[in-house]
Design a protein around this motif. Structure first.
Motif, PDB file in Angstrom:
ATOM      1  N   THR A 112       0.831  -1.198   0.000  1.00 38.29           N
ATOM      2  CA  THR A 112       0.000   0.000   0.000  1.00 38.29           C
ATOM      3  C   THR A 112       0.869   1.253   0.000  1.00 38.29           C
ATOM      4  O   THR A 112       1.831   1.359   0.768  1.00 38.29           O
ATOM      5  N   VAL A 113       0.519   2.178  -0.897  1.00 36.53           N
ATOM      6  CA  VAL A 113       1.244   3.443  -1.024  1.00 36.53           C
ATOM      7  C   VAL A 113       0.251   4.580  -0.837  1.00 36.53           C
ATOM      8  O   VAL A 113      -0.845   4.556  -1.410  1.00 36.53           O
ATOM      9  N   MET A 114       0.609   5.585  -0.046  1.00 35.51           N
ATOM     10  CA  MET A 114      -0.238   6.760   0.158  1.00 35.51           C
ATOM     11  C   MET A 114       0.492   8.004  -0.348  1.00 35.51           C
ATOM     12  O   MET A 114       1.654   8.233  -0.008  1.00 35.51           O
ATOM     13  N   PHE A 115      -0.210   8.797  -1.155  1.00 34.23           N
ATOM     14  CA  PHE A 115       0.333  10.073  -1.610  1.00 34.23           C
ATOM     15  C   PHE A 115      -0.102  11.147  -0.603  1.00 34.23           C
ATOM     16  O   PHE A 115      -1.282  11.438  -0.459  1.00 34.23           O
ATOM     17  N   PHE A 147       4.147   2.417   2.386  1.00 37.91           N
ATOM     18  CA  PHE A 147       5.088   3.371   1.787  1.00 37.91           C
ATOM     19  C   PHE A 147       4.360   4.700   1.573  1.00 37.91           C
ATOM     20  O   PHE A 147       3.131   4.741   1.447  1.00 37.91           O
ATOM     21  N   PHE A 148       5.149   5.778   1.491  1.00 36.74           N
ATOM     22  CA  PHE A 148       4.568   7.103   1.312  1.00 36.74           C
ATOM     23  C   PHE A 148       5.323   7.871   0.236  1.00 36.74           C
ATOM     24  O   PHE A 148       6.554   7.764   0.130  1.00 36.74           O
ATOM     25  N   VAL A 149       4.571   8.620  -0.542  1.00 34.28           N
ATOM     26  CA  VAL A 149       5.180   9.572  -1.459  1.00 34.28           C
ATOM     27  C   VAL A 149       4.621  10.956  -1.140  1.00 34.28           C
ATOM     28  O   VAL A 149       3.495  11.084  -0.637  1.00 34.28           O
ATOM     29  N   TYR A 150       5.397  11.972  -1.443  1.00 36.06           N
ATOM     30  CA  TYR A 150       5.051  13.346  -1.082  1.00 36.06           C
ATOM     31  C   TYR A 150       5.245  14.247  -2.300  1.00 36.06           C
ATOM     32  O   TYR A 150       6.064  13.969  -3.173  1.00 36.06           O
ATOM     33  N   ASN A 151       4.504  15.354  -2.304  1.00 34.19           N
ATOM     34  CA  ASN A 151       4.667  16.273  -3.429  1.00 34.19           C
ATOM     35  C   ASN A 151       5.747  17.323  -3.185  1.00 34.19           C
ATOM     36  O   ASN A 151       6.137  18.029  -4.115  1.00 34.19           O
ATOM     37  N   SER A 152       6.240  17.441  -1.955  1.00 38.96           N
ATOM     38  CA  SER A 152       7.312  18.400  -1.672  1.00 38.96           C
ATOM     39  C   SER A 152       8.036  18.000  -0.397  1.00 38.96           C
ATOM     40  O   SER A 152       7.509  17.239   0.427  1.00 38.96           O
ATOM     41  N   ASN A 153       9.225  18.529  -0.228  1.00 37.15           N
ATOM     42  CA  ASN A 153       9.952  18.298   1.018  1.00 37.15           C
ATOM     43  C   ASN A 153       9.228  18.961   2.183  1.00 37.15           C
ATOM     44  O   ASN A 153       9.256  18.457   3.309  1.00 37.15           O
ATOM     45  N   TRP A 154       8.581  20.094   1.902  1.00 35.70           N
ATOM     46  CA  TRP A 154       7.819  20.779   2.944  1.00 35.70           C
ATOM     47  C   TRP A 154       6.698  19.880   3.464  1.00 35.70           C
ATOM     48  O   TRP A 154       6.523  19.731   4.672  1.00 35.70           O
ATOM     49  N   MET A 167       4.877   7.281  10.638  1.00 37.90           N
ATOM     50  CA  MET A 167       5.007   7.559   9.215  1.00 37.90           C
ATOM     51  C   MET A 167       6.460   7.835   8.840  1.00 37.90           C
ATOM     52  O   MET A 167       6.973   7.299   7.856  1.00 37.90           O
ATOM     53  N   SER A 168       7.110   8.690   9.605  1.00 37.53           N
ATOM     54  CA  SER A 168       8.445   9.144   9.201  1.00 37.53           C
ATOM     55  C   SER A 168       9.475   8.027   9.165  1.00 37.53           C
ATOM     56  O   SER A 168      10.497   8.136   8.488  1.00 37.53           O
ATOM     57  N   SER A 169       9.222   6.929   9.886  1.00 35.21           N
ATOM     58  CA  SER A 169      10.177   5.824   9.900  1.00 35.21           C
ATOM     59  C   SER A 169      10.006   4.882   8.711  1.00 35.21           C
ATOM     60  O   SER A 169      10.846   4.007   8.490  1.00 35.21           O
ATOM     61  N   LYS A 170       8.931   5.057   7.938  1.00 33.14           N
ATOM     62  CA  LYS A 170       8.666   4.163   6.813  1.00 33.14           C
ATOM     63  C   LYS A 170       9.276   4.711   5.515  1.00 33.14           C
ATOM     64  O   LYS A 170       9.481   5.916   5.371  1.00 33.14           O
ATOM     65  N   PRO A 171       9.555   3.823   4.548  1.00 36.04           N
ATOM     66  CA  PRO A 171      10.152   4.273   3.282  1.00 36.04           C
ATOM     67  C   PRO A 171       9.236   5.254   2.552  1.00 36.04           C
ATOM     68  O   PRO A 171       8.012   5.101   2.548  1.00 36.04           O
ATOM     69  N   GLY A 172       9.854   6.257   1.944  1.00 38.97           N
ATOM     70  CA  GLY A 172       9.086   7.244   1.201  1.00 38.97           C
ATOM     71  C   GLY A 172       9.967   8.028   0.255  1.00 38.97           C
ATOM     72  O   GLY A 172      11.195   7.897   0.267  1.00 38.97           O
ATOM     73  N   ALA A 173       9.351   8.850  -0.579  1.00 31.04           N
ATOM     74  CA  ALA A 173      10.097   9.655  -1.549  1.00 31.04           C
ATOM     75  C   ALA A 173       9.282  10.876  -1.929  1.00 31.04           C
ATOM     76  O   ALA A 173       8.038  10.842  -1.926  1.00 31.04           O
TER      77      ALA A 173
END
Length: 380
Positions: A112-115, A147-154, A167-173
């Motif tokens: 499962t991936v969350m944007f 897993f998590f993906v984000y639209n910005s570093n902010w 959340m922060s401990s899980k893989p993301g980009a």
């Protein structure tokens, strides 16, 4: 070929719907893509209920209906579970945290991936019972995603602060957001002052020295009041806003007697492009943005942007265009408007080119591919 299922509850004309289709394009040829549209009357017309499910060559489309996202809290679960069992995707990708309540439905059946795309409801409306409940029942379960993906570093930083270690401990980009360069691009020749006047007259906008454009929702974080204050300071300039004209905004316009403010509830994509191209300036005083596409789309159309020095807007546009701090300083915006109408180029063309390359579909697709490659062998 591996299968991926995208889950989206907004139509193709919304930012989330367009983002879903851009993700489909990004994985084309690498995944067998499916999209589950969670349809409600608010975002999908009644005609859609009788229409045959659309079939795009890039993906297979599925749909399930509910009266609203709130009733869908119960009624969306079973259809999603059945669809996952039927198509057996390796990855289920949720387009926004408000769909977090569905993550446990497929947990263990697929990765499962969350944007994560924006700030969070209770930070914008801290006293709203509605948004407190939305966060508790709909958004909080998003931390269960693998897993998590984000639209910005902010946004990534905000998410870590809000959701914490779970959340922060899980893989993301950070994969960003693309703009539609086939639509939002410069005209062959830049419109002249007279051509701009002719264009505006078609929409009933006459006898102004220039036009400032804003594209936004009616939310406190959009800082529309400052946009109106600019209009009060520069009555000889037309201030055009694309977005819902609520009773709250109407009351402000009437109280201030802002005869140079024009509202359009919505435009078709090509109409929005033409307004970008004929504006003298895109003004974006938003206080909080997870990404902030409109000023980037405007720059792609050859129109300078003027923004608040806040959140992801600053991350994307620092060094590209003027940024105002504090973001409520209407006089500071007005002074830049004067410079633009006097003929000054306020855009750093080199940095703007780099930004547009970063926001291209090609660059976005590479980041998406890199992310999926990084999780291909990972164990949830």
């Amino acid at each position: 070929m591996q299968k991926i299922l995208f889950v989206c509850d907004k139509n193709e004309c919304t930012s989330f719907g367009r983002l879903t289709l851009n993700l489909v394009k990004a994985v084309s040829g690498k995944f067998d893509a499916h999209v589950l549209w969670l349809k409600t009357p608010k975002f999908f017309g009644e005609a859609d209920k009788n229409a045959t499910t659309s079939q795009d060559s890039n993906y297979e489309s599925h749909e399930v209906w509910a009266k609203s996202l709130y009733t869908g809290y119960l009624s969306f679960r079973s259809p999603l579970k059945k669809l996952v069992k039927k198509i057996q995707p390796e990855i289920v990708f949720f387009i926004r945290p408000e769909l977090g309540f569905l993550v446990p439905v497929v947990k263990g059946r697929a990765k499962t991936v969350m944007f994560v795309h924006d700030t969070f409801a209770e930070t914008l409306y801290p006293n709203s019972t509605k948004f407190k409940l939305l966060n508790l029942f709909y958004i909080r379960p998003t931390v269960k995603a693998d897993f998590f993906v984000y639209n910005s570093n902010w946004t990534r930083g905000q998410a870590a602060d809000h959701f914490g270690i779970e959340m922060s401990s899980k893989p993301g980009a950070v994969i960003g957001c693309p703009i539609d360069s086939a639509l939002f691009n410069k005209p062959e020749t830049k419109p002249t002052f007279e051509e701009k006047k002719v264009f505006l007259r078609k929409y009933g906008i006459k006898n102004f020295d220039g036009m400032c454009l804003n594209v936004s929702l009616d939310e406190p974080r959009k800082n529309i009041e400052t946009f109106f204050e600019m209009a009060s300071l520069r009555p000889h300039v037309a201030f055009v806003r694309v977005g819902k004209f609520s009773d709250r905004l109407r009351a402000i316009v009437n109280e201030k007697k802002l005869y140079n403010v024009y509202h359009f509830s919505e435009f078709k994509a090509h109409e929005l492009r033409d307004f970008y191209r004929h504006a003298d300036l895109m003004v974006y005083p938003s206080l909080l943005e997870g990404f902030g596409l409109p000023p980037i789309e405007a720059i792609a159309c050859g129109t300078p942007a003027l923004c608040a020095a806040t959140s992801a807007v600053k991350e994307n546009l620092d060094g590209v265009c003027p940024l105002i701090n504090p973001p409520t300083d209407a006089e500071a915006y007005a002074r830049v408007i004067d410079r633009v109408l006097a003929g000054e180029n306020v855009i750093d063309e080199s940095n703007a080119k780099k930004l547009l390359e970063h926001c291209s579909m090609e660059s976005f697709s590479k980041r998406v591919a890199d992310f999926f490659n990084s999780i291909s062998g990972a164990t949830p």
